[in-house]
Design a protein around this motif. Structure first.
Motif, mmCIF file in Angstrom:
data_model
loop_
_atom_site.group_PDB
_atom_site.id
_atom_site.type_symbol
_atom_site.label_atom_id
_atom_site.label_comp_id
_atom_site.label_asym_id
_atom_site.label_seq_id
_atom_site.Cartn_x
_atom_site.Cartn_y
_atom_site.Cartn_z
ATOM 1 N N HIS A 191 -52.595 42.041 5.194
ATOM 2 C CA HIS A 191 -52.450 42.612 3.855
ATOM 3 C C HIS A 191 -53.542 43.634 3.551
ATOM 4 O O HIS A 191 -54.483 43.832 4.318
ATOM 5 C CB HIS A 191 -52.484 41.492 2.813
ATOM 6 C CG HIS A 191 -53.794 40.734 2.804
ATOM 7 N ND1 HIS A 191 -54.872 41.120 2.046
ATOM 8 C CD2 HIS A 191 -54.184 39.628 3.483
ATOM 9 C CE1 HIS A 191 -55.878 40.277 2.250
ATOM 10 N NE2 HIS A 191 -55.491 39.359 3.114
ATOM 11 N N THR A 192 -53.390 44.278 2.398
ATOM 12 C CA THR A 192 -54.368 45.212 1.844
ATOM 13 C C THR A 192 -54.741 46.294 2.851
ATOM 14 O O THR A 192 -55.916 46.494 3.175
ATOM 15 C CB THR A 192 -55.634 44.458 1.347
ATOM 16 O OG1 THR A 192 -55.253 43.254 0.682
ATOM 17 C CG2 THR A 192 -56.424 45.321 0.363
ATOM 18 N N TYR B 215 -45.903 35.338 16.545
ATOM 19 C CA TYR B 215 -45.085 35.572 15.367
ATOM 20 C C TYR B 215 -46.011 36.030 14.241
ATOM 21 O O TYR B 215 -46.787 35.233 13.697
ATOM 22 C CB TYR B 215 -44.339 34.312 14.963
ATOM 23 C CG TYR B 215 -43.301 33.863 15.979
ATOM 24 C CD1 TYR B 215 -42.072 34.497 16.067
ATOM 25 C CD2 TYR B 215 -43.565 32.811 16.861
ATOM 26 C CE1 TYR B 215 -41.113 34.104 16.994
ATOM 27 C CE2 TYR B 215 -42.621 32.403 17.789
ATOM 28 C CZ TYR B 215 -41.400 33.050 17.846
ATOM 29 O OH TYR B 215 -40.454 32.655 18.780
ATOM 30 N N GLU B 216 -45.964 37.323 13.915
ATOM 31 C CA GLU B 216 -46.897 37.877 12.946
ATOM 32 C C GLU B 216 -46.145 38.478 11.763
ATOM 33 O O GLU B 216 -44.983 38.886 11.885
ATOM 34 C CB GLU B 216 -47.793 38.928 13.610
ATOM 35 C CG GLU B 216 -48.438 38.470 14.917
ATOM 36 C CD GLU B 216 -49.260 37.184 14.798
ATOM 37 O OE1 GLU B 216 -49.687 36.843 13.680
ATOM 38 O OE2 GLU B 216 -49.477 36.523 15.834
ATOM 39 N N TYR B 217 -46.840 38.558 10.614
ATOM 40 C CA TYR B 217 -46.223 38.945 9.354
ATOM 41 C C TYR B 217 -46.999 40.105 8.729
ATOM 42 O O TYR B 217 -48.174 39.975 8.397
ATOM 43 C CB TYR B 217 -46.175 37.749 8.404
ATOM 44 C CG TYR B 217 -45.220 36.669 8.854
ATOM 45 C CD1 TYR B 217 -43.999 36.479 8.200
ATOM 46 C CD2 TYR B 217 -45.507 35.840 9.945
ATOM 47 C CE1 TYR B 217 -43.106 35.504 8.602
ATOM 48 C CE2 TYR B 217 -44.620 34.861 10.367
ATOM 49 C CZ TYR B 217 -43.421 34.700 9.690
ATOM 50 O OH TYR B 217 -42.535 33.732 10.104
ATOM 51 N N ASP B 218 -46.328 41.243 8.594
ATOM 52 C CA ASP B 218 -46.928 42.476 8.104
ATOM 53 C C ASP B 218 -46.588 42.665 6.630
ATOM 54 O O ASP B 218 -45.458 42.994 6.274
ATOM 55 C CB ASP B 218 -46.412 43.652 8.943
ATOM 56 C CG ASP B 218 -47.025 44.984 8.541
ATOM 57 O OD1 ASP B 218 -47.799 45.018 7.558
ATOM 58 O OD2 ASP B 218 -46.729 45.990 9.211
ATOM 59 N N PHE B 219 -47.580 42.465 5.778
ATOM 60 C CA PHE B 219 -47.408 42.711 4.348
ATOM 61 C C PHE B 219 -47.845 44.133 3.990
ATOM 62 O O PHE B 219 -47.166 44.843 3.275
ATOM 63 C CB PHE B 219 -48.206 41.685 3.524
ATOM 64 C CG PHE B 219 -48.033 41.833 2.039
ATOM 65 C CD1 PHE B 219 -46.926 41.305 1.408
ATOM 66 C CD2 PHE B 219 -48.979 42.502 1.276
ATOM 67 C CE1 PHE B 219 -46.758 41.445 0.034
ATOM 68 C CE2 PHE B 219 -48.832 42.652 -0.094
ATOM 69 C CZ PHE B 219 -47.718 42.124 -0.710
ATOM 70 N N THR C 129 -42.651 40.461 11.435
ATOM 71 C CA THR C 129 -41.837 40.320 10.236
ATOM 72 C C THR C 129 -42.422 41.165 9.120
ATOM 73 O O THR C 129 -43.626 41.090 8.842
ATOM 74 C CB THR C 129 -41.788 38.845 9.785
ATOM 75 O OG1 THR C 129 -41.141 38.066 10.789
ATOM 76 C CG2 THR C 129 -41.045 38.699 8.465
ATOM 77 N N ASN C 130 -41.600 41.990 8.481
ATOM 78 C CA ASN C 130 -42.021 42.719 7.289
ATOM 79 C C ASN C 130 -41.997 41.757 6.104
ATOM 80 O O ASN C 130 -40.926 41.441 5.580
ATOM 81 C CB ASN C 130 -41.101 43.915 7.041
ATOM 82 C CG ASN C 130 -41.238 44.972 8.112
ATOM 83 O OD1 ASN C 130 -42.336 45.228 8.612
ATOM 84 N ND2 ASN C 130 -40.124 45.587 8.481
ATOM 85 N N GLN D 122 -48.649 32.557 1.682
ATOM 86 C CA GLN D 122 -48.964 32.059 3.023
ATOM 87 C C GLN D 122 -48.259 30.748 3.363
ATOM 88 O O GLN D 122 -47.870 30.536 4.515
ATOM 89 C CB GLN D 122 -50.472 31.891 3.198
ATOM 90 C CG GLN D 122 -50.874 31.568 4.636
ATOM 91 C CD GLN D 122 -52.372 31.584 4.865
ATOM 92 O OE1 GLN D 122 -53.156 31.597 3.930
ATOM 93 N NE2 GLN D 122 -52.777 31.577 6.120
ATOM 94 N N ILE D 123 -48.085 29.862 2.390
ATOM 95 C CA ILE D 123 -47.416 28.584 2.692
ATOM 96 C C ILE D 123 -45.956 28.822 3.061
ATOM 97 O O ILE D 123 -45.433 28.240 4.025
ATOM 98 C CB ILE D 123 -47.533 27.611 1.508
ATOM 99 C CG1 ILE D 123 -48.998 27.210 1.297
ATOM 100 C CG2 ILE D 123 -46.692 26.362 1.756
ATOM 101 C CD1 ILE D 123 -49.626 26.474 2.464
ATOM 102 N N ALA D 124 -45.271 29.689 2.308
ATOM 103 C CA ALA D 124 -43.885 30.032 2.662
ATOM 104 C C ALA D 124 -43.843 30.668 4.043
ATOM 105 O O ALA D 124 -42.952 30.381 4.851
ATOM 106 C CB ALA D 124 -43.294 30.973 1.616
ATOM 107 N N LEU D 125 -44.803 31.539 4.322
ATOM 108 C CA LEU D 125 -44.894 32.196 5.629
ATOM 109 C C LEU D 125 -45.077 31.181 6.747
ATOM 110 O O LEU D 125 -44.388 31.226 7.776
ATOM 111 C CB LEU D 125 -46.042 33.200 5.594
ATOM 112 C CG LEU D 125 -46.378 34.022 6.825
ATOM 113 C CD1 LEU D 125 -47.119 35.297 6.402
ATOM 114 C CD2 LEU D 125 -47.237 33.271 7.834
ATOM 115 N N LEU D 126 -46.033 30.255 6.555
ATOM 116 C CA LEU D 126 -46.299 29.252 7.592
ATOM 117 C C LEU D 126 -45.066 28.391 7.852
ATOM 118 O O LEU D 126 -44.783 28.039 9.003
ATOM 119 C CB LEU D 126 -47.481 28.368 7.181
ATOM 120 C CG LEU D 126 -48.867 28.973 7.283
ATOM 121 C CD1 LEU D 126 -49.917 27.981 6.792
ATOM 122 C CD2 LEU D 126 -49.177 29.387 8.722
#
Length: 442
Positions: free
Chosen positions: A204-205, A229-233, A255-256, A272-276
């Motif tokens: 993020h940021t 598995y990574e998440y790009d905010f 994941t976007n 983050q909890i939803a993401l995890l």
């Protein structure tokens, strides 16, 4: 005096008015509930469904109704081992009425070989559960949740599932809506033994640490991780270049992570909890173990060889909590490049604080994902089969989480840390080559 005339008697006028209001509310509730069930049956009879497929699904946050959002729908198993589908959702953390009165159904629809809807349907009552947020009472208004759907064998050949929910919020009426998602495929076989995936945090940021990511990924690959598995905010151009490189190589799934606009910063750490939970569901289908950690954290072990397989004692351990220590001196906030190559933080003799945090406080974990029911950031809140889980609190003399993070506290004592050096030669070679592949020569 009959009942009607008594209602106008001064002594009972207010009581009759109150009873009349209750009766009216009951009638309205009964009507809306029957209308809800009728609308479900109408959907069932219509056989209407969007043209969707379970293959190559790209999820995005979608609104079921105002204040309730769903992201993904994935296959898992329940506590009794039965197949189930879990949807990752977000709802209002401060509205207790919502969590107590919302009813959801999981309506399965069939499709033909051309992925077109046909008139075959099944419907089951779902179970909406709020997931425990780490900072629920810190003025945040949104929380992660899950919607659990039964997935019996009769529904496993169906092409889509419609999540239909209704929130009874008297005296303000009710809200209802639905979202249709592709029905996940049932795994043909369990993941191979002693395979490791990584679940990371939301980036993020305008996250701008491409060198940190390359070093992290290459170090973890040497430790035995084969999928990230990574998440790009919100990331920088150079960070996206690194993520896209690993994605093209098949090493990383990116994941976007675009949260609903209304949620914004009203949920802990960019959801983050939803993401995890989303990452746990998908990684547990592809790999035996899932490694949970941030990009400023590296597991280091004195075991031989220095791999996650060694940490998990060749599969004899199901889940290991690893305690952490802060690194010294305070980590840099920007990448440093010299001679066209990034300076690596773990490919030299480094130092850490002698103080080691207690388990559960800044610790991270490596677990067989299929055994986890509720994951949290620093530990597992609940296992599916607690009595059958071989749980280990790793001895920090053997295995430790090195935390490259600056925290506002006084340094006490430091000690040398050499456990990361076991991979130093291969790490340098791999990082420099990957860096060249992405950004070219100096």
């Amino acid at each position: 005096m009959n009942c009607f005339s008594r209602c106008f008697h001064p002594s009972v006028k207010q009581l009759c008015a109150f009873n009349f209001s209750l009766s009216l509310l009951f009638c309205v509730a009964l009507f809306t509930k029957q209308h809800f069930y009728s609308s479900l049956n109408d959907d069932k009879r219509s056989g209407h469904a969007p043209n969707i497929s379970a293959k190559n699904v790209q999820f995005e946050w979608r609104e079921i109704f105002t204040g309730f959002y769903v992201y993904s729908l994935r296959y898992t198993t329940s506590h009794d081992g039965r197949p189930a589908l879990h949807a990752v959702t977000i709802g209002n953390a401060t509205d207790e009425v919502f969590w107590n009165t919302t009813t959801c159904f999981c309506a399965y629809g069939a499709t033909d070989k051309n992925n077109q809807s046909i008139n075959q349907h099944l419907r089951f009552l779902g179970e909406l559960q709020r997931l425990p947020e780490s900072h629920r009472y810190s003025g945040l208004t949104w929380t992660a949740a899950r919607l659990k759907c039964p997935f019996p064998e009769a529904a496993q050949t169906f092409g889509y599932v419609t999540l239909q929910c209704r929130y009874e919020r008297f005296p303000g009426g009710s809200l209802s809506g639905s979202v249709t998602l592709a029905c996940p495929e049932v795994p043909r076989s369990p993941p191979a033994n002693l395979t490791f995936a990584h679940c990371g945090p939301p980036l993020h940021t305008n996250y701008d640490r491409p060198a940190v990511i390359v070093e992290f990924v290459e170090y973890y690959r040497l430790m035995g991780v084969t999928k990230f598995y990574e998440y790009d905010f919100d990331t920088s151009k150079n960070t996206k270049a690194v993520l896209n490189y690993y994605k093209k190589e098949g090493i990383m799934e990116v994941t976007n992570w675009n949260l609903p606009d209304v949620v914004g910063r009203g949920i802990h750490y960019f959801g983050q909890i939803a993401l995890l939970y989303d990452c746990l569901l998908k990684s547990s289908l592809t790999h035996d173990y899932t490694v949970f950690s941030d990009f400023d954290e590296q597991f280091a072990t004195a075991k031989v060889p220095g791999t996650f397989e060694s940490i998990m004692n060749s599969g004899r351990i199901d889940c290991s909590y690893v305690r952490s220590a802060l690194m010294y001196p305070k980590p840099r906030r920007v990448d440093r490049i010299e001679g066209g190559n990034p300076l690596l933080r773990s490919a030299k003799r480094i130092f850490r604080e002698t103080e080691i945090f207690k388990s559960g406080a800044r610790s991270k974990y490596i677990c067989r994902g299929r055994l986890i029911d509720v994951p949290l950031i620093h530990y597992v809140r609940k296992f599916k089969f607690k009595d059958d889980v071989m749980l280990d609190d790793a001895d920090p003399e053997n295995t430790l989480l090195l935390h490259f993070r600056s925290l506002p506290h006084e340094l006490v004592n430091i000690t040398a840390e050499t456990r990361t050096l076991v991979h130093v030669a291969s790490l340098k070679r791999n990082v420099f080559q990957i860096w060249k592949n992405i950004f070219g020569s100096a």
